[in-house]
Design an enzyme around this catalytic site. Sequence first.
Site, PDB file in Angstrom:
ATOM      1  N   CYS A 193       0.887  -1.259  -0.111  1.00 19.49           N
ATOM      2  CA  CYS A 193       0.040   0.085   0.194  1.00 19.49           C
ATOM      3  C   CYS A 193       0.883   1.414  -0.139  1.00 19.49           C
ATOM      4  O   CYS A 193       0.680   1.999  -0.835  1.00 19.49           O
ATOM      5  CB  CYS A 193      -0.937   0.059   1.455  1.00 19.49           C
ATOM      6  SG  CYS A 193      -1.791  -1.495   1.225  1.00 19.49           S
ATOM      7  N   CYS A 350     -17.732   7.607 -38.570  1.00 16.62           N
ATOM      8  CA  CYS A 350     -18.376   8.819 -38.974  1.00 16.62           C
ATOM      9  C   CYS A 350     -17.098   9.833 -39.328  1.00 16.62           C
ATOM     10  O   CYS A 350     -16.186   9.584 -39.897  1.00 16.62           O
ATOM     11  CB  CYS A 350     -19.542   9.642 -37.759  1.00 16.62           C
ATOM     12  SG  CYS A 350     -18.280   9.813 -36.397  1.00 16.62           S
TER      13      CYS A 350
END
Length: 392
Positions: A193, A350
């Site tokens: 951690c 597109c």
Amino acid sequence: MPDSTLPSLAPDEILRYSRHLILPNVGVEGQRRLKASRVLIIGAGGLGSPVALYLAAAGVGTLGIVDFDAVDESNLQRQLLHGTRDVGRPKIDSARARLHDVNPFVRVESYETRLTSANALEIMRDYDLIVDGTDNFATRYLVNDACVLLGKRNVYGSIYRFEGQASVFAAENGPCYRCLFPEPPPPGEVPNCAEGGVLGVLPGIVGTIQATETIKLLLGTGQPLIGRLLLIDTLSMQFRTVRLRKDPQCPACGTHEITKLIDYDQFCGVPGQVAEHVADAQVADPDADLTPTELAERIARGDDSFDLIDVREPWEWQMAHLDRARLVPLGTVADSVDSLDPNREIVVMCKSGGRSGRAAEFLRESGFRRVRNLAGGILRWSAEVDPSVPRY
Ligand SMILES: [Zn+2]
């Protein structure tokens, strides 16, 4: 239909929640539903802070919080439930005080304990849903398995450095965390951690997404992140969702071979590694964007296993289009669904990828198995593949 079993709202609550009450998706009925709800938050840290603050402010009637830690000065960079004067105090105490200040109408039930296989089912049993704000794999698997065993939805979030993830696991017919990662990685592969840094604002982003999903689930409104994993990269500021499927071989929700909870060794969670894991796991995302170069290679080798659909307008098509493409303007996609084969791969394109992204989402929702968006559209095609295609 009004539900007479829901608690009523006092005049002070009506004033407090007025911005909710005028929302059609909430209203008095929805607000009473929130008041009747019981949500358990695992962890009062980086994710648990925004989750608890927003759910309290929103008027979720009962919040359970599980945390065994005390406030440390190094928490304050991101854990906004706690203040400087709380350093050294149990997080559960500072959380309760802060939440009562945010909203005195909310009941806070606190569990100053580490969640383990011995207590998880008992603690979780009486809540409507569970929000996972843990920072380690051991608890994450525990929460997942307990949610599957109890039939409770698990609003998942995780963070690492600049990246975050969110999803809703263990919903009826939806996948669970183990569908994605059947087993935790070995402890040696994961930094501890203290080594894993985190951008302080990141848990704020992921936690507010978890709070949003929780409220949607409680109200039964919108499309929750069931079967979708949201991936957030704050450096590029990109949000991406990958589809998740329920795995029939999942030891928790598929084969049900996990019939009791397992205590794994405590080690810290690393979604960054997990994200790589996602790429090669079951999710090798069939709906990932296709780059113009990849598309060009497929066309060049004569690959005709896909249909290329251009959703731009006819006037744009006249300026430039790919020979292989078929024109289906965005506004007509819904009417053209019957002319497309849902079992074939569809590539949509597109001008720059926005409209085709919407078309892709629509087609997926309409049952198309494999839909990919041409990243960057014809503009990127022009830039990376064929400069003779005019840009506009
Ligand atoms: Zn599962």
